[in-house]
Design an enzyme around this catalytic site. Structure first.
Site, PDB file in Angstrom:
ATOM      1  CB  ALA A 236      -3.326   7.184   2.332  1.00 50.25           C
TER       2      ALA A 236
ATOM      3  CE1 TYR B 147      -4.101  -1.804   0.082  1.00 53.36           C
ATOM      4  CE2 TYR B 147      -3.038  -3.126   1.771  1.00 53.36           C
ATOM      5  CZ  TYR B 147      -4.064  -2.934   0.870  1.00 53.36           C
ATOM      6  OH  TYR B 147      -5.055  -3.875   0.761  1.00 53.36           O
TER       7      TYR B 147
ATOM      8  CE  LYS C  25     -14.122  11.678   0.144  1.00 58.11           C
ATOM      9  NZ  LYS C  25     -12.954  10.885  -0.272  1.00 58.11           N
TER      10      LYS C  25
ATOM     11  CB  SER D 183      -8.859  10.409  -5.853  1.00 58.14           C
ATOM     12  OG  SER D 183     -10.201   9.981  -5.774  1.00 58.14           O
ATOM     13  NE  ARG D 184      -8.828   4.339  -1.660  1.00 58.87           N
ATOM     14  CZ  ARG D 184      -8.938   3.924  -0.403  1.00 58.87           C
ATOM     15  NH1 ARG D 184      -8.671   2.674  -0.102  1.00 58.87           N
ATOM     16  NH2 ARG D 184      -9.326   4.736   0.543  1.00 58.87           N
TER      17      ARG D 184
END
Length: 337
Positions: A142, A51, A193, A256-257
């Site tokens: 993240a 990750y 969002k 952003s996923r």
């Protein structure tokens, strides 16, 4: 302030990063990873390569694959599991929760089957006073935070004392938390969002320009604010870090996923192919229908959410999304004349 044991449950990108934030604030953290090899890597090598690549994690952060050991006697438990798995996981952990424990949600979703916000699920399943619950939201990509790039966030709780405790154990040289008591506004800003970011991603995948994407973002904020207000949120929350700030970061960043998921759809990939291609949860995909149902319950028009749901359900082609939104009946943008 003394917090002797903090547990973070969920070793994905955000859970691992937030555990590092707390450790960098000077508080020992136990991070629960579902897979033993991940827990061993974090504890021995101080990395979580899947990750966070080769980013080095703080010495005060250790990991375990024993979830019960992680929650037992913890004064603060930070929940970073997928939103739709919260109810089942928390049911398992409930018997081991310390009296008075503070429970913190990092999740930005709506429970599909019930339409409940994450703090509502926590209060129901753990049977704790809402004053023991806090939620964290804001422009929190993240990987940027893991690189210690400066950012601000919001910690919200019905109890300002609880918000203050979580803010204190999270405050360090690169992470600045602000406190808030508008839990509804902070959670709805974080949930809606994601759906707006899917729409922006679809527009990006269709090679539409910045005007188109800015229009979706701006009307998305209006959509979020209408629903939030109907549910009791404060306007200043949705114009702040947990509303506008999180919306801009999620819609603008390639990290952003949800935006990335939408971009793949806009480029012509099927929903099934995008799910297979991406390894992390795009929460907007799972929460979109629940958010649309909340809009109907509160009689709030959510055109972007409705269009995204139609794309996800195969009822609308991605190349029709922008045109559908712009073909809606013209209306006055400002307050009533």
């Amino acid at each position: 302030m003394s917090v002797e044991k903090t547990a973070v449950l969920g070793a994905g990108s955000w859970g691992t990063t937030y555990a590092a934030v707390v450790a960098d604030a000077g508080f020992p953290v136990t991070l629960w990873a579902r897979r033993s090899e991940v827990a061993d890597e974090i504890t021995t090598s101080h990395t979580n390569e899947r990750y966070l690549g080769e980013r080095v994690l703080p010495e005060l952060l250790t990991a375990t694959d024993d979830d019960i050991a992680a929650v037992t006697d913890a004064e603060v438990i930070i929940l970073a599991v997928p939103a739709q798995s919260l109810r089942e996981n928390l049911g398992r952990w409930k018997p081991h929760l310390r009296p008075g424990v503070k429970l913190v949600s990092l999740m930005k979703g709506i429970e599909v089957d019930t339409g409940k916000r994450m703090s509502e699920v926590i209060a129901e399943v753990a049977e704790v006073d809402p004053a023991q619950i806090a939620v964290v939201s804001g422009p929190n990509l993240a990987r940027e935070i893991a690189d210690q790039q400066p950012t601000a966030t919001v910690v919200a709780s019905e109890s300002i004392d609880t918000a203050d405790v979580i803010a204190e154990i999270s405050a360090n040289g690169y992470f600045r938390p602000y406190t808030n008591t508008d839990v509804v506004g902070v959670e709805m800003g974080g949930a809606v969002k994601n759906v707006i970011a899917l729409a922006v991603g679809i527009a990006d995948g269709q090679k539409l320009g910045d005007n188109s994407k800015a229009s979706i973002i701006t009307r998305g904020l209006a959509e979020t604010s209408r629903l939030g207000a109907a549910m009791g949120a404060q306007p200043h929350t949705l114009s702040g870090l947990a509303g506008l700030g999180d919306l801009v970061a999620t819609c603008a960043s390639p990290l952003s996923r949800n935006r990335t998921f939408g971009r793949h759809l806009g480029e012509g990939m099927s929903l099934e192919d995008v799910i297979a291609h991406t390894s992390q949860t795009a929460e907007g995909v799972k929460s979109a229908a629940a958010i649309l149902a909340l809009g109907r319950r509160y009689e709030v028009d959510l055109p972007i959410t409705e269009a995204v749901c139609a794309v996800l359900g195969g009822r609308l082609r991605v190349d029709e999304l922008a045109g559908l939104l712009l073909s809606r009946k013209r209306k006055h943008e400002g307050p009533p004349a």
